[in-house]
Design a protein around this motif. Structure first.
Motif, PDB file in Angstrom:
ATOM      1  N   ALA A  61       0.793  -1.234   0.000  1.00 38.65           N
ATOM      2  CA  ALA A  61       0.000   0.000   0.000  1.00 38.65           C
ATOM      3  C   ALA A  61       0.824   1.282   0.000  1.00 38.65           C
ATOM      4  CB  ALA A  61      -0.941   0.001   1.199  1.00 38.65           C
ATOM      5  N   HIS A  62       2.157   1.179  -0.065  1.00 36.66           N
ATOM      6  CA  HIS A  62       2.984   2.383   0.033  1.00 36.66           C
ATOM      7  C   HIS A  62       3.938   2.521  -1.153  1.00 36.66           C
ATOM      8  CE1 HIS A  62       1.623   2.658   4.178  1.00 36.66           C
ATOM      9  NE2 HIS A  62       2.093   1.451   4.409  1.00 36.66           N
ATOM     10  N   CYS A  98       4.510   9.447   0.282  1.00 33.42           N
ATOM     11  CA  CYS A  98       3.800   8.253  -0.164  1.00 33.42           C
ATOM     12  C   CYS A  98       2.521   8.766  -0.838  1.00 33.42           C
ATOM     13  CB  CYS A  98       3.476   7.353   1.023  1.00 33.42           C
ATOM     14  SG  CYS A  98       2.327   6.024   0.621  1.00 33.42           S
ATOM     15  N   HIS A 101      -0.983   8.117   0.745  1.00 29.77           N
ATOM     16  CA  HIS A 101      -1.135   8.521   2.144  1.00 29.77           C
ATOM     17  C   HIS A 101      -0.631   9.935   2.415  1.00 29.77           C
ATOM     18  CE1 HIS A 101      -1.052   3.956   2.692  1.00 29.77           C
ATOM     19  NE2 HIS A 101      -2.296   4.361   2.838  1.00 29.77           N
ATOM     20  N   MET A 106       2.012  11.116   5.355  1.00 35.12           N
ATOM     21  CA  MET A 106       3.094  10.136   5.157  1.00 35.12           C
ATOM     22  C   MET A 106       4.130  10.744   4.220  1.00 35.12           C
ATOM     23  SD  MET A 106       2.941   6.084   4.306  1.00 35.12           S
ATOM     24  CE  MET A 106       4.445   5.118   4.193  1.00 35.12           C
TER      25      MET A 106
HETATM   26 CU    CU Z   1       1.776   5.012   2.427  1.00 32.78          CU
END
Ligand code: CU
Length: 147
Positions: A61-62, A98, A101, A106
């Motif tokens: 997810a990153h 990121c 996010h 993030m």
């Molecule tokens: Cu992330």
């Protein structure tokens, strides 16, 4: 020319010209870190010019994408869930995020040698932070660690 003289000359040359060993650093991309949810760790990292930084995924997810680099500094755009490795030669502050996010704050800061572009980085950080829904003071706290 005696051989031993030649060997000493080669050895002396090797010692003088050998560059300092470049270090390799690791930054994890985390769902849950010491600073809370969705963080890079360490989110502030100081390295020397020529060092390498690897962004390590802990899930799909990153990613890590550079947002600001010093003049002639490298930029990067890591794919989701993929490790990305960059070698940072130019001195200054690098900001990265990121993508999914960003609204959760993030982001991260890498300082390479001298913080030559600190004021540009602070300005960019204000723009970035205005897009955070939470953790609005995270990035400015990271930048306060710049020396
Ligand atoms: Cu992330």
């Amino acid at each position: 020319m005696p051989l031993h003289f030649f060997s000493k000359a080669v050895l002396a040359f090797a010692l003088i010209s050998a560059p300092a060993l470049a270090a390799e650093h690791k930054i994890q991309m985390l769902n849950q870190g010491l600073d809370g949810m969705m963080t890079f760790e360490p989110a502030y990292l100081a390295v020397q010019p020529g060092d390498t930084v690897a962004f390590l995924p802990t899930g799909a997810a990153h990613n890590s994408r550079s947002v600001l680099s010093p003049e002639n500094g490298t930029s990067w755009n890591g794919a989701m869930g993929e490790k990305v490795t960059v070698t940072l030669e130019q001195e200054g502050i690098y900001l990265y995020q990121c993508d999914p996010h960003l609204a959760l704050g993030m982001v991260g800061v890498i300082q390479v040698g001298q913080a030559k572009n600190l004021s540009a980085a602070q300005k960019q950080a204000q723009t970035l932070s205005s897009r955070f829904a939470v953790n609005k003071d995270r990035l400015s706290q990271y930048l306060e660690k710049v020396e």
